[in-house]
Scaffold this motif. Structure first.
Motif, PDB file in Angstrom:
ATOM      1  N   SER A   1       1.159  -1.258   0.232  1.00  0.00           N
ATOM      2  CA  SER A   1      -0.060   0.154  -0.330  1.00  0.00           C
ATOM      3  C   SER A   1       0.784   1.085  -0.178  1.00  0.00           C
ATOM      4  O   SER A   1       0.734   2.245  -0.263  1.00  0.00           O
ATOM      5  N   MET A   2       1.950   1.032   0.316  1.00  0.00           N
ATOM      6  CA  MET A   2       3.198   2.141   0.517  1.00  0.00           C
ATOM      7  C   MET A   2       3.790   2.568  -0.675  1.00  0.00           C
ATOM      8  O   MET A   2       4.723   3.539  -0.776  1.00  0.00           O
ATOM      9  N   GLN A   3       3.823   1.763  -1.958  1.00  0.00           N
ATOM     10  CA  GLN A   3       4.277   1.932  -3.037  1.00  0.00           C
ATOM     11  C   GLN A   3       3.872   2.564  -3.898  1.00  0.00           C
ATOM     12  O   GLN A   3       2.690   3.650  -4.014  1.00  0.00           O
ATOM     13  N   GLY A   4       5.353   3.192  -4.052  1.00  0.00           N
ATOM     14  CA  GLY A   4       5.019   5.023  -5.037  1.00  0.00           C
ATOM     15  C   GLY A   4       4.446   6.286  -4.417  1.00  0.00           C
ATOM     16  O   GLY A   4       5.159   7.641  -4.562  1.00  0.00           O
ATOM     17  N   TRP A   5       4.688   6.419  -2.650  1.00  0.00           N
ATOM     18  CA  TRP A   5       4.040   7.074  -1.397  1.00  0.00           C
ATOM     19  C   TRP A   5       5.582   8.188  -0.788  1.00  0.00           C
ATOM     20  O   TRP A   5       6.297   7.159  -1.126  1.00  0.00           O
ATOM     21  N   LYS A   6       6.141   9.307  -0.876  1.00  0.00           N
ATOM     22  CA  LYS A   6       7.698   9.638  -0.365  1.00  0.00           C
ATOM     23  C   LYS A   6       7.127   9.730   1.343  1.00  0.00           C
ATOM     24  O   LYS A   6       5.817   9.963   1.691  1.00  0.00           O
ATOM     25  N   LEU A   7       7.168   9.387   2.063  1.00  0.00           N
ATOM     26  CA  LEU A   7       7.721   9.144   3.359  1.00  0.00           C
ATOM     27  C   LEU A   7       8.490  10.369   4.059  1.00  0.00           C
ATOM     28  O   LEU A   7       9.590  10.626   3.324  1.00  0.00           O
TER      29      LEU A   7
ATOM     30  N   ALA B   1       5.263   9.829   7.873  1.00  0.00           N
ATOM     31  CA  ALA B   1       3.818   9.838   7.579  1.00  0.00           C
ATOM     32  C   ALA B   1       4.192  10.007   5.780  1.00  0.00           C
ATOM     33  O   ALA B   1       5.001  10.189   5.468  1.00  0.00           O
ATOM     34  N   ILE B   2       2.525   9.579   5.115  1.00  0.00           N
ATOM     35  CA  ILE B   2       2.852   9.415   3.755  1.00  0.00           C
ATOM     36  C   ILE B   2       2.760  10.718   3.450  1.00  0.00           C
ATOM     37  O   ILE B   2       1.672  11.599   4.155  1.00  0.00           O
ATOM     38  N   ASP B   3       2.835  11.124   2.381  1.00  0.00           N
ATOM     39  CA  ASP B   3       3.040  12.520   1.505  1.00  0.00           C
ATOM     40  C   ASP B   3       1.826  12.763   0.510  1.00  0.00           C
ATOM     41  O   ASP B   3       2.394  12.240  -0.402  1.00  0.00           O
TER      42      ASP B   3
ATOM     43  N   GLY C   1      -8.036   6.766   9.687  1.00  0.00           N
ATOM     44  CA  GLY C   1      -7.943   4.837   8.893  1.00  0.00           C
ATOM     45  C   GLY C   1      -8.474   6.113   7.688  1.00  0.00           C
ATOM     46  O   GLY C   1      -8.131   5.033   6.168  1.00  0.00           O
ATOM     47  N   GLU C   2      -9.867   6.229   8.105  1.00  0.00           N
ATOM     48  CA  GLU C   2     -10.705   5.671   6.953  1.00  0.00           C
ATOM     49  C   GLU C   2      -9.956   6.686   5.551  1.00  0.00           C
ATOM     50  O   GLU C   2     -10.028   6.213   4.649  1.00  0.00           O
ATOM     51  N   THR C   3      -9.198   7.918   5.492  1.00  0.00           N
ATOM     52  CA  THR C   3      -8.953   8.982   4.378  1.00  0.00           C
ATOM     53  C   THR C   3      -7.457   7.843   4.145  1.00  0.00           C
ATOM     54  O   THR C   3      -7.488   8.214   2.733  1.00  0.00           O
ATOM     55  N   THR C   4      -7.479   7.791   4.593  1.00  0.00           N
ATOM     56  CA  THR C   4      -5.618   7.412   4.114  1.00  0.00           C
ATOM     57  C   THR C   4      -5.916   5.763   3.734  1.00  0.00           C
ATOM     58  O   THR C   4      -5.627   5.588   2.224  1.00  0.00           O
ATOM     59  N   ARG C   5      -6.162   5.084   3.961  1.00  0.00           N
ATOM     60  CA  ARG C   5      -7.263   3.634   2.893  1.00  0.00           C
ATOM     61  C   ARG C   5      -8.273   4.120   1.656  1.00  0.00           C
ATOM     62  O   ARG C   5      -7.504   3.592   0.821  1.00  0.00           O
ATOM     63  N   GLU C   6      -8.552   5.213   1.932  1.00  0.00           N
ATOM     64  CA  GLU C   6      -8.946   5.424   0.369  1.00  0.00           C
ATOM     65  C   GLU C   6      -8.093   6.217  -0.350  1.00  0.00           C
ATOM     66  O   GLU C   6      -8.607   6.407  -1.429  1.00  0.00           O
TER      67      GLU C   6
ATOM     68  N   GLY D   1      -5.426   3.263  -1.609  1.00  0.00           N
ATOM     69  CA  GLY D   1      -6.192   2.786  -2.120  1.00  0.00           C
ATOM     70  C   GLY D   1      -6.800   1.026  -1.661  1.00  0.00           C
ATOM     71  O   GLY D   1      -6.657  -0.103  -2.949  1.00  0.00           O
ATOM     72  N   PHE D   2      -6.188   1.119  -0.760  1.00  0.00           N
ATOM     73  CA  PHE D   2      -5.754  -0.013  -0.050  1.00  0.00           C
ATOM     74  C   PHE D   2      -6.703  -0.390   1.278  1.00  0.00           C
ATOM     75  O   PHE D   2      -6.907   0.357   1.815  1.00  0.00           O
ATOM     76  N   PRO D   3      -7.719  -1.130   1.363  1.00  0.00           N
ATOM     77  CA  PRO D   3      -8.560  -1.812   2.972  1.00  0.00           C
ATOM     78  C   PRO D   3      -7.755  -2.277   3.908  1.00  0.00           C
ATOM     79  O   PRO D   3      -8.242  -0.950   4.635  1.00  0.00           O
ATOM     80  N   LYS D   4      -6.922  -2.087   3.940  1.00  0.00           N
ATOM     81  CA  LYS D   4      -6.286  -2.655   4.618  1.00  0.00           C
ATOM     82  C   LYS D   4      -4.929  -2.372   5.253  1.00  0.00           C
ATOM     83  O   LYS D   4      -3.737  -2.485   4.156  1.00  0.00           O
ATOM     84  N   THR D   5      -4.387  -1.094   5.971  1.00  0.00           N
ATOM     85  CA  THR D   5      -2.942  -0.496   5.117  1.00  0.00           C
ATOM     86  C   THR D   5      -2.250  -0.658   7.403  1.00  0.00           C
ATOM     87  O   THR D   5      -2.626  -0.069   7.428  1.00  0.00           O
ATOM     88  N   PRO D   6      -0.815  -0.495   6.811  1.00  0.00           N
ATOM     89  CA  PRO D   6      -0.532  -0.447   8.143  1.00  0.00           C
ATOM     90  C   PRO D   6      -0.236   1.603   7.802  1.00  0.00           C
ATOM     91  O   PRO D   6       0.662   1.153   9.411  1.00  0.00           O
ATOM     92  N   VAL D   7      -0.203   1.723   7.115  1.00  0.00           N
ATOM     93  CA  VAL D   7      -0.071   3.373   7.399  1.00  0.00           C
ATOM     94  C   VAL D   7      -0.816   4.251   8.564  1.00  0.00           C
ATOM     95  O   VAL D   7      -2.053   3.540   8.293  1.00  0.00           O
TER      96      VAL D   7
END
Length: 86
Positions: A18-24, A44-46, A62-67, A70-76
């Motif tokens: 779920s974190m692929q392609g995101w800047k940390l 944090a994910i940028d 969590g709901e905002t982050t999952r949306e 695009g992953f229903p389950k993410t450790p972010v």
């Protein structure tokens, strides 16, 4: 929503899918005065293109982050959702 200062970036050789392609970003939460650190730095994910030294808005919703990811389950847990105006 909390205010935090971007203190750096993080690099990871292995990420959850779920974190692929995101800047940390490494962010330091701030107290209400906007200067005093509040707790330990967070990862944090940028979602807005923030950079070191900027004051940003972060959320642990969590709901905002999952949306967003695009992953229903993410450790972010934390997501940067805005850059504060000067």
């Amino acid at each position: 929503m909390n205010l935090a200062k971007v203190v750096g970036t993080a690099t990871s050789t292995v990420k959850h899918p779920s974190m692929q392609g995101w800047k940390l970003l490494v962010v330091q939460p701030q107290q209400a005065d906007g200067v005093t650190p509040d707790g330990h730095p967070l990862l944090a994910i940028d979602a807005v293109g923030a950079g070191p030294g900027e004051i940003v808005m972060i959320t642990s919703d969590g709901e905002t982050t999952r949306e967003l990811l695009g992953f229903p389950k993410t450790p972010v847990r934390w997501t940067v959702i805005g850059i504060a105006d000067e």
